[in-house]
Design an enzyme around this catalytic site. Structure first.
Site, mmCIF file in Angstrom:
data_model
loop_
_atom_site.group_PDB
_atom_site.id
_atom_site.type_symbol
_atom_site.label_atom_id
_atom_site.label_comp_id
_atom_site.label_asym_id
_atom_site.label_seq_id
_atom_site.Cartn_x
_atom_site.Cartn_y
_atom_site.Cartn_z
ATOM 1 N N GLY A 12 22.523 1.878 -5.809
ATOM 2 C CA GLY A 12 23.761 2.405 -3.785
ATOM 3 C C GLY A 12 23.855 1.427 -3.459
ATOM 4 C CB THR A 13 23.112 -2.497 -3.974
ATOM 5 O OG1 THR A 13 24.150 -2.653 -5.029
ATOM 6 C CG2 THR A 13 22.173 -2.460 -3.949
ATOM 7 C CG ASN A 14 28.715 -1.804 -6.307
ATOM 8 O OD1 ASN A 14 29.444 -2.459 -5.630
ATOM 9 N ND2 ASN A 14 27.963 -1.922 -7.198
ATOM 10 C CG MET A 91 24.014 4.653 -14.401
ATOM 11 S SD MET A 91 25.342 3.075 -14.422
ATOM 12 C CE MET A 91 24.514 1.989 -13.398
ATOM 13 C CB ILE A 93 31.299 9.184 -20.143
ATOM 14 C CG1 ILE A 93 30.456 7.385 -20.158
ATOM 15 C CG2 ILE A 93 32.713 8.933 -19.659
ATOM 16 C CD1 ILE A 93 31.135 6.688 -21.276
ATOM 17 C CG ASN A 108 33.935 2.828 -13.578
ATOM 18 O OD1 ASN A 108 32.752 2.817 -12.435
ATOM 19 N ND2 ASN A 108 33.978 1.911 -14.024
ATOM 20 C CG HIS A 110 33.030 -2.597 -16.345
ATOM 21 N ND1 HIS A 110 31.894 -1.200 -16.531
ATOM 22 C CD2 HIS A 110 32.838 -3.376 -17.108
ATOM 23 C CE1 HIS A 110 30.902 -2.576 -17.601
ATOM 24 N NE2 HIS A 110 32.012 -3.349 -17.514
#
Ligand code: GAR
Length: 196
Positions: A12-14, A91, A93, A108, A110
């Site tokens: 969860g760094t983002n 993670m 789809i 998203n 990436h």
């Protein structure tokens, strides 16, 4: 204020970058209202709790199918009146029956310059390993809208990052996060929320 849900699976760094950007005013047109994890052990859940953000855990195994998993997520998004969905290290789809419900409402991040090193099977450290194996000298990160094609939706923001001699996937992942992901994800979220 748009209501934002962040979907996570791991560290969860983002998510943290989004929380910090909300505190510092980089994100001012939306508020993170819900965190959904598909893994009960995700450290991202601790980050949400520390920031006082509601969180929910949705487990595909427990629900028995992809369809039931997506239905549960949809229920939560409706219950929390969510406007914008951010996949931040999520993670799993999502199928067309899910993505088609939220056109230009799902973002998203990436960890490569799409269309390189993306699509099914390219996630996390695998993306950086592939870039190093190929021998590219520049990589980066991309924030895009999510549609039915994995990593195939319209690009919102990209940022390039140089590859250095001696890079390992771990070293490269950290550089791409610091120099690109943690900057362009909050910027893209603000851009989308402010334009809605
Ligand atoms: C990030 O590098 C993100 O771009 C990547 O996983 C990492 C999650 O880190 N996502 C993908 O590879 C999606 N295809 P985080 O949990 O610390 O944000």
């Amino acid at each position: 204020m748009k209501r934002i849900a962040v979907l996570v699976s791991g560290g969860g760094t983002n998510l943290q970058a989004l929380i910090d950007a909300q505190k510092s005013g980089i994100i001012r047109s939306g508020e993170i209202s819900l965190v959904i994890a598909n893994n009960a052990d995700a450290y991202a859940l601790t980050r949400a709790a520390n920031a006082g953000i509601a969180s929910e855990v949705v487990l595909k195994k427990q629900l028995g199918s992809q369809a039931a998993f997506e239905e549960k997520i949809k229920e939560l998004l409706t219950a929390y009146a969510i406007d914008v969905i951010v996949l931040a290290g999520f993670m799993s789809i999502l199928s067309e029956s899910f993505t088609s419900c939220y056109p230009k409402r799902i973002l998203n991040v990436h960890p490569s310059l799409i269309p390189s090193f993306c699509g099914e099977g390219f996630y996390g450290l695998r993306v950086h390993q592939a870039a190093l194996d190929y021998g590219v000298k520049v990589t980066g990160a991309t924030v895009h809208f999510v549609n039915e094609i994995p990593d195939g939706g319209e690009i919102i923001l990209q940022k390039a990052v140089e590859i250095q001699p001696g890079d390992t996937p771990e070293i490269l992942q950290k550089r791409v996060m610091e120099q690109a992901e943690w900057k362009i994800l909050p910027a893209a979220v603000e851009q989308v929320c402010s334009a809605m």
